[in-house]
Design a protein around this motif. Structure first.
Motif, PDB file in Angstrom:
ATOM      1  N   ARG A  31       0.834  -1.194   0.000  1.00 41.84           N
ATOM      2  CA  ARG A  31       0.000   0.000   0.000  1.00 41.84           C
ATOM      3  C   ARG A  31       0.872   1.248   0.000  1.00 41.84           C
ATOM      4  O   ARG A  31       1.910   1.297   0.656  1.00 41.84           O
ATOM      5  CB  ARG A  31      -0.926  -0.003   1.225  1.00 41.84           C
ATOM      6  N   ASN A  32       0.428   2.252  -0.741  1.00 42.33           N
ATOM      7  CA  ASN A  32       1.113   3.542  -0.710  1.00 42.33           C
ATOM      8  C   ASN A  32       0.131   4.632  -1.127  1.00 42.33           C
ATOM      9  O   ASN A  32      -1.055   4.370  -1.343  1.00 42.33           O
ATOM     10  CB  ASN A  32       2.365   3.525  -1.607  1.00 42.33           C
ATOM     11  N   SER A  33       0.640   5.819  -1.264  1.00 38.88           N
ATOM     12  CA  SER A  33      -0.198   6.955  -1.633  1.00 38.88           C
ATOM     13  C   SER A  33      -0.497   6.918  -3.124  1.00 38.88           C
ATOM     14  O   SER A  33       0.386   7.133  -3.957  1.00 38.88           O
ATOM     15  CB  SER A  33       0.528   8.253  -1.272  1.00 38.88           C
ATOM     16  N   GLY A  34      -1.746   6.586  -3.487  1.00 37.30           N
ATOM     17  CA  GLY A  34      -2.153   6.594  -4.881  1.00 37.30           C
ATOM     18  C   GLY A  34      -1.935   5.296  -5.631  1.00 37.30           C
ATOM     19  O   GLY A  34      -2.001   5.270  -6.851  1.00 37.30           O
ATOM     20  N   ASN A  35      -1.676   4.188  -4.903  1.00 41.08           N
ATOM     21  CA  ASN A  35      -1.435   2.858  -5.501  1.00 41.08           C
ATOM     22  C   ASN A  35      -0.544   2.949  -6.746  1.00 41.08           C
ATOM     23  O   ASN A  35      -0.881   2.488  -7.832  1.00 41.08           O
ATOM     24  CB  ASN A  35      -2.744   2.118  -5.833  1.00 41.08           C
ATOM     25  N   LEU A  66      -2.479  19.564  -8.100  1.00 45.36           N
ATOM     26  CA  LEU A  66      -1.134  20.006  -8.469  1.00 45.36           C
ATOM     27  C   LEU A  66      -1.067  20.343  -9.959  1.00 45.36           C
ATOM     28  O   LEU A  66      -0.350  21.257 -10.372  1.00 45.36           O
ATOM     29  CB  LEU A  66      -0.113  18.915  -8.145  1.00 45.36           C
ATOM     30  N   HIS A  67      -1.811  19.590 -10.738  1.00 43.73           N
ATOM     31  CA  HIS A  67      -1.850  19.832 -12.185  1.00 43.73           C
ATOM     32  C   HIS A  67      -2.559  21.148 -12.500  1.00 43.73           C
ATOM     33  O   HIS A  67      -2.082  21.942 -13.327  1.00 43.73           O
ATOM     34  CB  HIS A  67      -2.570  18.673 -12.864  1.00 43.73           C
ATOM     35  N   PHE A 126       2.158  23.315  -5.281  1.00 45.53           N
ATOM     36  CA  PHE A 126       3.224  22.340  -5.039  1.00 45.53           C
ATOM     37  C   PHE A 126       4.106  22.811  -3.890  1.00 45.53           C
ATOM     38  O   PHE A 126       4.562  23.961  -3.855  1.00 45.53           O
ATOM     39  CB  PHE A 126       4.064  22.156  -6.302  1.00 45.53           C
ATOM     40  N   ASP A 127       4.344  21.921  -2.934  1.00 44.84           N
ATOM     41  CA  ASP A 127       5.190  22.220  -1.787  1.00 44.84           C
ATOM     42  C   ASP A 127       6.529  21.507  -1.975  1.00 44.84           C
ATOM     43  O   ASP A 127       6.592  20.271  -1.909  1.00 44.84           O
ATOM     44  CB  ASP A 127       4.509  21.743  -0.501  1.00 44.84           C
ATOM     45  N   PRO A 128       7.619  22.231  -2.217  1.00 46.05           N
ATOM     46  CA  PRO A 128       8.923  21.602  -2.447  1.00 46.05           C
ATOM     47  C   PRO A 128       9.394  20.741  -1.281  1.00 46.05           C
ATOM     48  O   PRO A 128      10.256  19.881  -1.459  1.00 46.05           O
ATOM     49  CB  PRO A 128       9.865  22.796  -2.661  1.00 46.05           C
ATOM     50  N   GLU A 129       8.835  20.987  -0.089  1.00 50.20           N
ATOM     51  CA  GLU A 129       9.244  20.211   1.081  1.00 50.20           C
ATOM     52  C   GLU A 129       8.303  19.040   1.370  1.00 50.20           C
ATOM     53  O   GLU A 129       8.455  18.357   2.392  1.00 50.20           O
ATOM     54  CB  GLU A 129       9.335  21.127   2.307  1.00 50.20           C
ATOM     55  N   SER A 130       7.340  18.814   0.479  1.00 51.94           N
ATOM     56  CA  SER A 130       6.362  17.741   0.689  1.00 51.94           C
ATOM     57  C   SER A 130       6.786  16.471  -0.033  1.00 51.94           C
ATOM     58  O   SER A 130       6.788  16.430  -1.268  1.00 51.94           O
ATOM     59  CB  SER A 130       4.975  18.177   0.186  1.00 51.94           C
ATOM     60  N   PRO A 131       7.121  15.404   0.684  1.00 57.05           N
ATOM     61  CA  PRO A 131       7.453  14.138   0.023  1.00 57.05           C
ATOM     62  C   PRO A 131       6.302  13.631  -0.841  1.00 57.05           C
ATOM     63  O   PRO A 131       6.529  13.073  -1.917  1.00 57.05           O
ATOM     64  CB  PRO A 131       7.735  13.188   1.192  1.00 57.05           C
ATOM     65  N   MET A 132       5.060  13.818  -0.368  1.00 53.42           N
ATOM     66  CA  MET A 132       3.936  13.311  -1.138  1.00 53.42           C
ATOM     67  C   MET A 132       3.766  14.080  -2.444  1.00 53.42           C
ATOM     68  O   MET A 132       3.494  13.490  -3.493  1.00 53.42           O
ATOM     69  CB  MET A 132       2.637  13.353  -0.340  1.00 53.42           C
ATOM     70  N   ASP A 133       3.937  15.399  -2.411  1.00 52.24           N
ATOM     71  CA  ASP A 133       3.819  16.181  -3.640  1.00 52.24           C
ATOM     72  C   ASP A 133       4.860  15.729  -4.662  1.00 52.24           C
ATOM     73  O   ASP A 133       4.567  15.594  -5.852  1.00 52.24           O
ATOM     74  CB  ASP A 133       3.980  17.676  -3.347  1.00 52.24           C
ATOM     75  N   LEU A 152       3.784  12.172  -5.996  1.00 53.75           N
ATOM     76  CA  LEU A 152       2.651  12.221  -6.914  1.00 53.75           C
ATOM     77  C   LEU A 152       3.025  12.875  -8.232  1.00 53.75           C
ATOM     78  O   LEU A 152       2.627  12.403  -9.309  1.00 53.75           O
ATOM     79  CB  LEU A 152       1.483  12.968  -6.269  1.00 53.75           C
ATOM     80  N   ARG A 153       3.771  13.954  -8.166  1.00 55.89           N
ATOM     81  CA  ARG A 153       4.135  14.659  -9.388  1.00 55.89           C
ATOM     82  C   ARG A 153       5.038  13.805 -10.268  1.00 55.89           C
ATOM     83  O   ARG A 153       4.860  13.730 -11.477  1.00 55.89           O
ATOM     84  CB  ARG A 153       4.832  15.983  -9.041  1.00 55.89           C
ATOM     85  N   ARG A 154       6.006  13.140  -9.658  1.00 55.94           N
ATOM     86  CA  ARG A 154       6.944  12.338 -10.447  1.00 55.94           C
ATOM     87  C   ARG A 154       6.263  11.138 -11.076  1.00 55.94           C
ATOM     88  O   ARG A 154       6.459  10.827 -12.247  1.00 55.94           O
ATOM     89  CB  ARG A 154       8.113  11.874  -9.577  1.00 55.94           C
ATOM     90  N   HIS A 155       5.438  10.437 -10.289  1.00 55.34           N
ATOM     91  CA  HIS A 155       4.886   9.177 -10.770  1.00 55.34           C
ATOM     92  C   HIS A 155       3.468   9.303 -11.324  1.00 55.34           C
ATOM     93  O   HIS A 155       2.914   8.309 -11.792  1.00 55.34           O
ATOM     94  CB  HIS A 155       4.934   8.137  -9.643  1.00 55.34           C
ATOM     95  N   GLY A 156       2.913  10.512 -11.273  1.00 57.17           N
ATOM     96  CA  GLY A 156       1.564  10.708 -11.782  1.00 57.17           C
ATOM     97  C   GLY A 156       1.497  11.454 -13.104  1.00 57.17           C
ATOM     98  O   GLY A 156       0.409  11.631 -13.656  1.00 57.17           O
TER      99      GLY A 156
END
Length: 304
Positions: free
Chosen positions: A64-68, A166-167, A173-180, A183-187
């Protein structure tokens, strides 16, 4: 802080009710478990994989992860031999443009100097990744000998909602947010496919392409146009993960020999209904008593 009391009381209820039965199940499979699938899904607290699939101890691996999301192999940088300029030539041939929903101050990974590693190429031609999802794939497929990789998305996914935001609003977009960053890289590929779908509803099916033709397919997303845009993106994102999974070199022999198959499922949080992607029908279809045998037959035909 509220919350921990509920969890600890839940442990007590577990001890008083199902623990003895589960221990017996653990003992039966302790030395010889036979999981048949790995189930990638979202970490959303409303998703209960074992319950919605009626799975028992030892039936399947769950990741499990954020956004499967399962990162595509090329997210780790292409491996080049000394003197190999293929990457540079490809960049010159293609029209490299900034992604529309990336903040201008944040460079794309592909716009950076391509990483050169003086070693042999991996079977996929890409650097070996060291993240959880590909490692889980290897554990399940190569060592666990499972036969099915399942990616399950869901409606009202908070991660996918964030990706779409984000789109539409790059400044959020928060440069310090791991989730952002995640999501941006893999989405991005999912966002790109969504934009094509929204730009022209009559453009035809969306294409998902793999090096192995058996795992390339077309998809019609929400043909009746009943879903909101975020849920459309969620379904596209779920299918995108099949393309990503197939990109990993260590899976090639299993995909070519058809000992492993890839599947997409999508759970509607508010109706409690599961949908499965049907390649012959090119869309997600409701899984119910009337068609479950047909879906099983589709999978068996694909494997043969």
């Amino acid at each position: 802080m509220p919350g921990l009391e509920r969890i600890l009381n839940g442990v007590i209820r577990f001890r008083q009710t199902v623990r003895k039965d589960l221990v017996k199940q653990f003992e039966r499979i302790r030395d010889n478990p036979h999981p048949t699938a790995v189930f990638f899904t979202c970490m959303d607290s409303r998703m209960l994989p074992a319950r919605i699939t009626s799975s028992q101890v030892g039936d399947m691996f769950v990741v499990r992860n954020s956004g499967n999301m399962i990162p595509h192999a090329n997210n780790y940088g292409k491996i080049l031999r000394r003197g190999d300029t293929t990457g540079k030539e490809n960049r010159e041939k293609e029209n490299w443009k900034p992604r529309p929903f990336l903040p201008p101050e944040t460079p794309r990974r592909e716009d950076l100097v391509e990483k050169v590693i003086y070693c042999a190429k991996s079977p996929s031609g890409y650097e070996v990744s060291v993240t959880t999802e590909p490692a889980a794939l290897e554990l399940a497929v190569k060592r666990g000998k499972i036969n099915h990789v399942i990616v399950c998305g869901h409606s009202d996914c908070k991660a996918i909602n964030t990706l779409y935001n984000l789109h539409k609003c790059p400044k959020s977009f928060d440069p310090e947010s791991p989730m952002d960053h995640w999501l941006r890289r893999h989405g991005f590929n999912s966002i790109r496919k969504l934009e094509k779908r929204l730009a022209d509803k009559n453009a035809g099916p969306i294409e998902f392409v793999s090096d192995n033709p058996l795992f390339s397919f077309s998809a019609v997303i929400d043909p009746e146009d009943k879903l909101n845009v975020e849920d459309k993106l969620s379904q596209i994102n779920t299918l995108q993960q099949l393309e990503n999974v197939a990109s990993h070199g260590f899976l090639k022999e299993f995909l070519v020999s058809q000992t492993v198959d890839l599947h997409a499922m999508w759970f509607d949080i508010y109706t409690g209904e599961m949908h499965m992607f049907s390649k012959p029908n090119k869309q997600f279809v409701l899984v119910d008593e009337s068609n479950v045998e047909e879906l099983i037959d589709e999978v068996e035909k694909h494997q043969t």
